[in-house]
Scaffold this motif. Sequence first.
Motif, PDB file in Angstrom:
ATOM      1  N   ASP A  97     -29.072 -28.318   2.813  1.00  0.00           N
ATOM      2  CA  ASP A  97     -29.056 -28.607   1.380  1.00  0.00           C
ATOM      3  C   ASP A  97     -28.168 -27.615   0.637  1.00  0.00           C
ATOM      4  OD1 ASP A  97     -30.755 -30.732   1.779  1.00  0.00           O
ATOM      5  OD2 ASP A  97     -32.565 -29.641   1.161  1.00  0.00           O
ATOM      6  N   ALA A  98     -28.252 -26.328   1.006  1.00  0.00           N
ATOM      7  CA  ALA A  98     -27.439 -25.306   0.357  1.00  0.00           C
ATOM      8  C   ALA A  98     -25.955 -25.562   0.619  1.00  0.00           C
ATOM      9  CB  ALA A  98     -27.833 -23.921   0.857  1.00  0.00           C
ATOM     10  N   ARG A  99     -25.628 -25.944   1.845  1.00  0.00           N
ATOM     11  CA  ARG A  99     -24.235 -26.229   2.193  1.00  0.00           C
ATOM     12  C   ARG A  99     -23.730 -27.439   1.413  1.00  0.00           C
ATOM     13  NH1 ARG A  99     -23.202 -25.983   8.511  1.00  0.00           N
ATOM     14  NH2 ARG A  99     -23.771 -23.803   8.318  1.00  0.00           N
ATOM     15  N   GLU A 100     -24.583 -28.453   1.276  1.00  0.00           N
ATOM     16  CA  GLU A 100     -24.199 -29.652   0.528  1.00  0.00           C
ATOM     17  C   GLU A 100     -23.951 -29.322  -0.936  1.00  0.00           C
ATOM     18  OE1 GLU A 100     -26.390 -33.748  -0.727  1.00  0.00           O
ATOM     19  OE2 GLU A 100     -26.585 -33.138   1.372  1.00  0.00           O
ATOM     20  N   ASN A 101     -24.822 -28.484  -1.513  1.00  0.00           N
ATOM     21  CA  ASN A 101     -24.637 -28.078  -2.908  1.00  0.00           C
ATOM     22  C   ASN A 101     -23.357 -27.267  -3.079  1.00  0.00           C
ATOM     23  OD1 ASN A 101     -26.924 -29.364  -3.849  1.00  0.00           O
ATOM     24  ND2 ASN A 101     -28.230 -27.560  -3.580  1.00  0.00           N
ATOM     25  N   GLN A 102     -23.068 -26.416  -2.108  1.00  0.00           N
ATOM     26  CA  GLN A 102     -21.855 -25.608  -2.148  1.00  0.00           C
ATOM     27  C   GLN A 102     -20.620 -26.503  -2.105  1.00  0.00           C
ATOM     28  OE1 GLN A 102     -21.472 -22.914   1.179  1.00  0.00           O
ATOM     29  NE2 GLN A 102     -21.221 -21.180  -0.199  1.00  0.00           N
ATOM     30  N   ASP A 103     -20.652 -27.503  -1.241  1.00  0.00           N
ATOM     31  CA  ASP A 103     -19.533 -28.447  -1.154  1.00  0.00           C
ATOM     32  C   ASP A 103     -19.368 -29.221  -2.454  1.00  0.00           C
ATOM     33  OD1 ASP A 103     -19.077 -27.634   1.438  1.00  0.00           O
ATOM     34  OD2 ASP A 103     -20.027 -29.395   2.363  1.00  0.00           O
TER      35      ASP A 103
END
Length: 132
Positions: A97-103
Amino acid sequence: MPDTYDIGYGKPPKSGQWKKGQSGNPKGRPKTRSDLMKDAAAILSEPVAARTPDGRTVSLDGYEAAYLALCKKGLKGHVPSLIKAINIMLEVQPEMDARENQDKQRREEILARLEKMGVDVSGSRRVSADTS
């Protein structure tokens, strides 16, 4: 050096001494835990061929195939496998989820820069908003 060689403390017999070029530690230093983890990660990241239920062959990373096998075993009734699969999912999901938000933030920053440059990005914004 005299012809006679005294054998004693610190003076082993010639037959027991290391030969020239011979290592005193032929197996080398034992691998550390981090080396073992790197080796395991390299093995698990290699692609593996797997069959889908409809008979097609797909290529998965080793860790994906291992997780898939763990989930299938758990769904067949092996409770420890099911618990382990759920624990892995709960550990990995926040990171995903954190990676998706970062993207998503990176995409928005790029679109904002393009808008400042005068590029029309109205269609791009709608696509990124639909994926969330």
